[in-house]
Design a protein around this motif. Structure first.
Motif, short mmCIF file in Angstrom:
data_model
loop_
_atom_site.label_atom_id
_atom_site.label_comp_id
_atom_site.label_asym_id
_atom_site.label_seq_id
_atom_site.Cartn_x
_atom_site.Cartn_y
_atom_site.Cartn_z
N ALA A 7 0.82 -1.21 0.00
CA ALA A 7 0.00 0.00 0.00
C ALA A 7 0.85 1.27 0.00
O ALA A 7 0.50 2.28 -0.60
N GLU A 8 2.01 1.19 0.68
CA GLU A 8 2.88 2.36 0.77
C GLU A 8 4.06 2.30 -0.20
O GLU A 8 4.96 3.14 -0.13
N ALA A 9 4.04 1.33 -1.11
CA ALA A 9 5.21 1.08 -1.96
C ALA A 9 5.57 2.27 -2.83
O ALA A 9 6.75 2.60 -2.98
N ARG A 10 4.57 2.96 -3.41
CA ARG A 10 4.90 4.07 -4.31
C ARG A 10 5.58 5.20 -3.55
O ARG A 10 6.57 5.77 -4.01
N LYS A 11 5.05 5.50 -2.36
CA LYS A 11 5.62 6.59 -1.56
C LYS A 11 6.98 6.20 -1.00
O LYS A 11 7.94 6.97 -1.08
N ASN A 12 7.09 4.99 -0.45
CA ASN A 12 8.35 4.54 0.14
C ASN A 12 9.43 4.28 -0.91
O ASN A 12 10.63 4.29 -0.60
N GLY A 13 8.99 4.03 -2.14
CA GLY A 13 9.94 3.74 -3.21
C GLY A 13 10.79 4.93 -3.60
O GLY A 13 11.84 4.76 -4.24
N PHE A 14 10.36 6.14 -3.22
CA PHE A 14 11.15 7.33 -3.56
C PHE A 14 12.56 7.25 -2.98
O PHE A 14 13.55 7.51 -3.67
N LEU A 15 12.65 6.86 -1.71
CA LEU A 15 13.96 6.76 -1.06
C LEU A 15 14.77 5.62 -1.64
O LEU A 15 15.99 5.75 -1.85
N ALA A 16 14.10 4.51 -1.92
CA ALA A 16 14.80 3.36 -2.52
C ALA A 16 15.36 3.73 -3.89
O ALA A 16 16.49 3.36 -4.23
N MET A 17 14.57 4.47 -4.65
CA MET A 17 15.02 4.92 -5.97
C MET A 17 16.24 5.82 -5.86
O MET A 17 17.19 5.70 -6.64
N LYS A 18 16.24 6.74 -4.90
CA LYS A 18 17.38 7.65 -4.74
C LYS A 18 18.65 6.86 -4.40
O LYS A 18 19.73 7.15 -4.93
N LYS A 19 18.52 5.86 -3.52
CA LYS A 19 19.68 5.05 -3.16
C LYS A 19 20.22 4.30 -4.38
O LYS A 19 21.44 4.20 -4.58
N LEU A 20 19.32 3.76 -5.19
CA LEU A 20 19.74 3.05 -6.39
C LEU A 20 20.44 3.99 -7.36
O LEU A 20 21.48 3.65 -7.94
N LYS A 21 19.86 5.17 -7.51
CA LYS A 21 20.45 6.16 -8.41
C LYS A 21 21.83 6.59 -7.91
O LYS A 21 22.78 6.69 -8.69
N ASP A 22 21.94 6.82 -6.60
CA ASP A 22 23.23 7.21 -6.01
C ASP A 22 24.29 6.12 -6.17
O ASP A 22 25.48 6.40 -6.22
N SER A 23 23.83 4.86 -6.25
CA SER A 23 24.78 3.75 -6.39
C SER A 23 25.25 3.58 -7.83
O SER A 23 26.09 2.72 -8.12
N GLY A 24 24.67 4.37 -8.73
CA GLY A 24 25.09 4.31 -10.13
C GLY A 24 24.16 3.56 -11.05
O GLY A 24 24.45 3.40 -12.24
N LYS A 25 23.02 3.08 -10.53
CA LYS A 25 22.06 2.35 -11.36
C LYS A 25 21.40 3.28 -12.37
O LYS A 25 21.03 4.41 -12.05
N GLY A 26 21.23 2.79 -13.59
CA GLY A 26 20.47 3.53 -14.59
C GLY A 26 18.99 3.32 -14.37
O GLY A 26 18.55 2.25 -13.95
N VAL A 27 18.18 4.35 -14.66
CA VAL A 27 16.73 4.30 -14.41
C VAL A 27 15.97 4.61 -15.70
O VAL A 27 16.27 5.58 -16.39
N VAL A 28 14.98 3.78 -15.99
CA VAL A 28 14.09 4.00 -17.14
C VAL A 28 12.67 4.16 -16.62
O VAL A 28 12.17 3.31 -15.87
N GLY A 29 12.02 5.24 -16.99
CA GLY A 29 10.62 5.46 -16.63
C GLY A 29 9.74 5.12 -17.81
O GLY A 29 10.08 5.42 -18.96
N GLN A 30 8.60 4.46 -17.55
CA GLN A 30 7.69 4.13 -18.64
C GLN A 30 6.26 4.41 -18.23
O GLN A 30 5.95 4.54 -17.05
N PHE A 31 5.39 4.51 -19.22
CA PHE A 31 3.99 4.88 -18.95
C PHE A 31 3.00 3.75 -19.19
O PHE A 31 1.89 3.82 -18.68
#
Length: 376
Positions: A7-31
């Motif tokens: 239920a809280e995954a979308r909101k809590n995922g913001f921090l997880a995404m930042k950590k992944l990005k900081d670690s050098g992971k590439g990110v693709v957004g899709q619709f």
């Protein structure tokens, strides 16, 4: 609770995404559900859904986009230009698709500030020309990902990604098929929280383990006699536009009226989880065929949607179907007549609800849903 994590995954995922990005992971957004996630998984990239489901940024979007445009498009664009969506902000590549004209023109504007790749989606599924075009588009996307992220995607990488995505689809299908039981072990809102929230969990191994744990917990509670849903509650299937976020209000008004939503035919539910991608043979062709056969209203004709819809109605023993369409979503709005006729011929009650991302229509939705459930 087993549901809180999803239920809280979308909101809590913001921090997880930042950590992944900081670690050098590439990110693709899709619709869109038509976007082949296996390609990003094969390249060891993080993928995330960018469709926004809130009216928070629509006023900003309407400074550029027309007011009578689909709220999903306006919300998504509004979050992009205001930098209020961390997922959009962290995306190195944004992948769109030519599902509808409104999205196509929005991607054109989005391309002024983001790195955008648009997939040319044919609107037919069976012609040799459509299949050839779509396979070529999959190849073009692979080449774009390789170029932008400096990776080489092999057939073996794609085959492994197909295997992993199939496992994920199987587990999520097992989640919603729990509601074939009578009474179902969870409400429609709980089911939707898992299906919607799963796309915002970015560690694949942890995600599949969490989904399996959710399945086991739900089964165990049911076997121990927990029956949160009344046995006589009318069983509803929801079809139409993507569900999640504000549109959960449709599920709430149906279930507040005494019914239970047992299945979602939408993109958020069975539309993307029902089938497996072929694992033997050429992985690019398998991926292309799998995604092209999704039964969306942008396809003409659209037999795959109706085959799935009727099969779900039978499998889940539904008492009625509610179609939720977003304002100005023309393909689903036009096809709603065909859906209504299709279900009427099979003596399945049908209700069409049109809404947006606001909350001002909850009273009207409650009245109409209440009358429909009472009729059942």
């Amino acid at each position: 609770m087993v549901f809180d994590s999803f239920a809280e995954a979308r909101k809590n995922g913001f921090l997880a995404m930042k950590k992944l990005k900081d670690s050098g992971k590439g990110v693709v957004g899709q619709f869109c559900t038509y976007t082949p996630l296996e390609i990003f998984m094969a390249a060891d990239l993080v993928s995330v859904s960018l469709c926004s489901t809130s009216d928070e940024t629509i006023p900003e979007a309407e400074k550029v986009l027309p007011a009578n445009l689909c709220p999903l498009i306006k919300s998504s664009y509004g979050f992009a230009i205001t930098d209020k969506c961390p997922y959009m902000y962290f995306s190195d590549l944004v992948v769109g698709e030519t599902t509808c004209d409104g999205k196509v023109k929005m991607y054109e504007l989005l391309g002024q500030t983001k790195n955008v790749h648009v997939l040319e989606l044919p609107h037919r599924q069976t012609t040799p020309e459509a299949k050839a075009l779509w396979r070529a588009e999959i190849v073009r996307l692979i080449e774009r990902v390789e170029k932008d992220f400096g990776v080489a995607i092999t057939d073996e990488m794609l085959k492994e990604a197909i295997r992993k995505r199939n496992m994920e689809r199987r587990l999520l299908k097992e989640v919603y098929e729990l509601s074939t039981m009578c009474p179902p072990p969870i409400s429609g809102l709980r089911q939707l929280q898992i299906l919607f929230g799963a796309q915002f969990k970015f560690d694949w191994q942890e995600k599949v383990e969490e989904i399996q744990n959710a399945i086991d917990s739900i089964k165990e509670a049911y076997e121990n006699g927990e029956r949160p849903i009344a046995e006589k509650a009318p069983r509803i299937l929801i079809t139409g536009c993507p569900m999640g976020g504000v549109t959960e209000k449709v599920v709430k008004v149906i279930e507040d009226a005494g019914a239970v939503v047992v299945a979602f035919e939408n993109c958020t539910g069975a539309k993307q989880m029902d089938r497996q991608c072929r694992e033997e043979g050429d992985p690019i062709t398998n991926i292309a065929d799998h995604y092209l056969n999704i039964g969306c209203s942008v396809m003409t004709p659209n037999p795959n949607r109706f085959e799935l819809l009727y099969r779900l109605c039978d499998q889940f023993q539904v008492d009625g179907v509610v179609e939720m369409t977003l304002q100005a979503c023309h393909t689903y709005a036009v096809e709603s007549y065909t859906v209504k006729t299709f279900l009427k011929e099979r003596n399945i009650p049908y209700l069409h609800l049109e809404t947006d991302y606001g909350t001002s229509d909850i009273g009207q939705l409650s009245t109409r849903a209440g009358a429909f459930v009472e009729m059942l």
